[in-house]
Scaffold this motif. Structure first.
Motif, PDB file in Angstrom:
ATOM      1  N   ARG A 177      66.884 -20.645 -44.845  1.00 43.87           N
ATOM      2  CA  ARG A 177      65.420 -20.725 -44.895  1.00 43.87           C
ATOM      3  C   ARG A 177      64.781 -20.856 -43.511  1.00 43.87           C
ATOM      4  NH1 ARG A 177      64.139 -20.942 -50.222  1.00 43.87           N
ATOM      5  NH2 ARG A 177      65.620 -21.940 -51.602  1.00 43.87           N
ATOM      6  N   ALA A 178      65.393 -20.184 -42.549  1.00 45.09           N
ATOM      7  CA  ALA A 178      64.867 -20.168 -41.182  1.00 45.09           C
ATOM      8  C   ALA A 178      65.357 -18.904 -40.488  1.00 45.09           C
ATOM      9  CB  ALA A 178      65.338 -21.393 -40.406  1.00 45.09           C
ATOM     10  N   SER A 179      64.595 -18.456 -39.532  1.00 45.17           N
ATOM     11  CA  SER A 179      65.019 -17.322 -38.728  1.00 45.17           C
ATOM     12  C   SER A 179      66.311 -17.669 -37.997  1.00 45.17           C
ATOM     13  CB  SER A 179      63.931 -16.989 -37.699  1.00 45.17           C
ATOM     14  OG  SER A 179      64.397 -16.036 -36.773  1.00 45.17           O
ATOM     15  N   TYR A 180      67.166 -16.681 -37.820  1.00 43.86           N
ATOM     16  CA  TYR A 180      68.416 -16.900 -37.096  1.00 43.86           C
ATOM     17  C   TYR A 180      68.140 -17.499 -35.718  1.00 43.86           C
ATOM     18  CZ  TYR A 180      73.039 -16.061 -35.209  1.00 43.86           C
ATOM     19  OH  TYR A 180      74.272 -16.238 -34.641  1.00 43.86           O
ATOM     20  N   ALA A 181      67.102 -17.037 -35.066  1.00 42.31           N
ATOM     21  CA  ALA A 181      66.776 -17.510 -33.717  1.00 42.31           C
ATOM     22  C   ALA A 181      66.395 -18.988 -33.681  1.00 42.31           C
ATOM     23  CB  ALA A 181      65.654 -16.663 -33.124  1.00 42.31           C
ATOM     24  N   ARG A 182      65.994 -19.564 -34.808  1.00 41.85           N
ATOM     25  CA  ARG A 182      65.574 -20.966 -34.850  1.00 41.85           C
ATOM     26  C   ARG A 182      66.704 -21.917 -35.253  1.00 41.85           C
ATOM     27  NH1 ARG A 182      60.185 -22.705 -35.991  1.00 41.85           N
ATOM     28  NH2 ARG A 182      58.988 -21.552 -34.498  1.00 41.85           N
ATOM     29  N   LEU A 183      67.845 -21.353 -35.648  1.00 41.12           N
ATOM     30  CA  LEU A 183      68.961 -22.197 -36.075  1.00 41.12           C
ATOM     31  C   LEU A 183      69.686 -22.803 -34.886  1.00 41.12           C
ATOM     32  CD1 LEU A 183      70.537 -19.903 -38.823  1.00 41.12           C
ATOM     33  CD2 LEU A 183      69.014 -21.859 -39.160  1.00 41.12           C
ATOM     34  N   ARG A 184      70.295 -23.952 -35.122  1.00 41.69           N
ATOM     35  CA  ARG A 184      71.128 -24.560 -34.083  1.00 41.69           C
ATOM     36  C   ARG A 184      72.394 -23.733 -33.915  1.00 41.69           C
ATOM     37  NH1 ARG A 184      71.172 -30.911 -35.143  1.00 41.69           N
ATOM     38  NH2 ARG A 184      72.250 -30.194 -36.999  1.00 41.69           N
ATOM     39  N   LEU A 185      73.052 -23.912 -32.801  1.00 39.28           N
ATOM     40  CA  LEU A 185      74.215 -23.113 -32.450  1.00 39.28           C
ATOM     41  C   LEU A 185      75.285 -23.142 -33.541  1.00 39.28           C
ATOM     42  CD1 LEU A 185      75.759 -21.320 -30.474  1.00 39.28           C
ATOM     43  CD2 LEU A 185      76.575 -23.407 -29.368  1.00 39.28           C
ATOM     44  N   GLY A 186      75.599 -24.289 -34.078  1.00 38.49           N
ATOM     45  CA  GLY A 186      76.630 -24.385 -35.109  1.00 38.49           C
ATOM     46  C   GLY A 186      76.312 -23.547 -36.334  1.00 38.49           C
ATOM     47  N   ALA A 187      75.065 -23.561 -36.747  1.00 33.11           N
ATOM     48  CA  ALA A 187      74.644 -22.774 -37.910  1.00 33.11           C
ATOM     49  C   ALA A 187      74.675 -21.285 -37.588  1.00 33.11           C
ATOM     50  CB  ALA A 187      73.247 -23.195 -38.355  1.00 33.11           C
ATOM     51  N   ARG A 188      74.308 -20.914 -36.352  1.00 35.63           N
ATOM     52  CA  ARG A 188      74.367 -19.506 -35.957  1.00 35.63           C
ATOM     53  C   ARG A 188      75.807 -19.006 -35.953  1.00 35.63           C
ATOM     54  NH1 ARG A 188      72.045 -19.047 -30.505  1.00 35.63           N
ATOM     55  NH2 ARG A 188      71.844 -21.283 -30.438  1.00 35.63           N
ATOM     56  N   LEU A 189      76.711 -19.821 -35.424  1.00 39.41           N
ATOM     57  CA  LEU A 189      78.128 -19.443 -35.401  1.00 39.41           C
ATOM     58  C   LEU A 189      78.680 -19.303 -36.814  1.00 39.41           C
ATOM     59  CD1 LEU A 189      79.403 -21.666 -32.468  1.00 39.41           C
ATOM     60  CD2 LEU A 189      79.252 -19.170 -32.492  1.00 39.41           C
ATOM     61  N   ALA A 190      78.314 -20.215 -37.690  1.00 33.95           N
ATOM     62  CA  ALA A 190      78.801 -20.170 -39.078  1.00 33.95           C
ATOM     63  C   ALA A 190      78.314 -18.903 -39.778  1.00 33.95           C
ATOM     64  CB  ALA A 190      78.341 -21.416 -39.844  1.00 33.95           C
ATOM     65  N   LEU A 191      77.063 -18.524 -39.558  1.00 29.33           N
ATOM     66  CA  LEU A 191      76.543 -17.295 -40.171  1.00 29.33           C
ATOM     67  C   LEU A 191      77.238 -16.059 -39.615  1.00 29.33           C
ATOM     68  CD1 LEU A 191      72.724 -17.873 -40.612  1.00 29.33           C
ATOM     69  CD2 LEU A 191      74.378 -17.363 -42.383  1.00 29.33           C
ATOM     70  N   LEU A 192      77.496 -16.046 -38.312  1.00 25.64           N
ATOM     71  CA  LEU A 192      78.240 -14.922 -37.749  1.00 25.64           C
ATOM     72  C   LEU A 192      79.624 -14.818 -38.370  1.00 25.64           C
ATOM     73  CD1 LEU A 192      77.384 -15.021 -33.922  1.00 25.64           C
ATOM     74  CD2 LEU A 192      76.716 -13.270 -35.570  1.00 25.64           C
TER      75      LEU A 192
END
Length: 87
Positions: A67-82
């Motif tokens: 429920r947030a833009s990828y650019a607004r996520l913290r690093l850990g959440a961005r890595l998990a999505l990748l």
């Protein structure tokens, strides 16, 4: 096609997750994104459109799952999505 500011922020968020700073190498930054954009643009408008489409698809996944833009996520959440996307 000219990437929007949102596209650039999204690409920077992807780049900083994929290429973090380390002891030996600098991490990705806005100049990394610009160099990548220049490289993909040389392959043609279709390549740039496709590449931005993939980035936007990752952003849509983030919005659906977090429920947030990828650019607004913290690093850990961005890595998990990748990682999720790669599997």
């Amino acid at each position: 096609m000219t990437p929007s500011e949102h596209d650039r922020a999204l690409l920077l968020a992807i780049a900083t997750a994929a290429l973090p700073a380390g002891r030996a190498l600098d991490g990705a930054d806005a100049s990394t994104v610009q160099r990548a954009l220049d490289l993909v643009a040389r392959a043609g408008n279709a390549a740039l459109t496709g590449w931005l489409g993939l980035a936007r698809m990752l952003d849509a996944l983030a919005r659906a799952k977090k429920r947030a833009s990828y650019a607004r996520l913290r690093l850990g959440a961005r890595l998990a999505l990748l990682q999720d996307w790669a599997e």
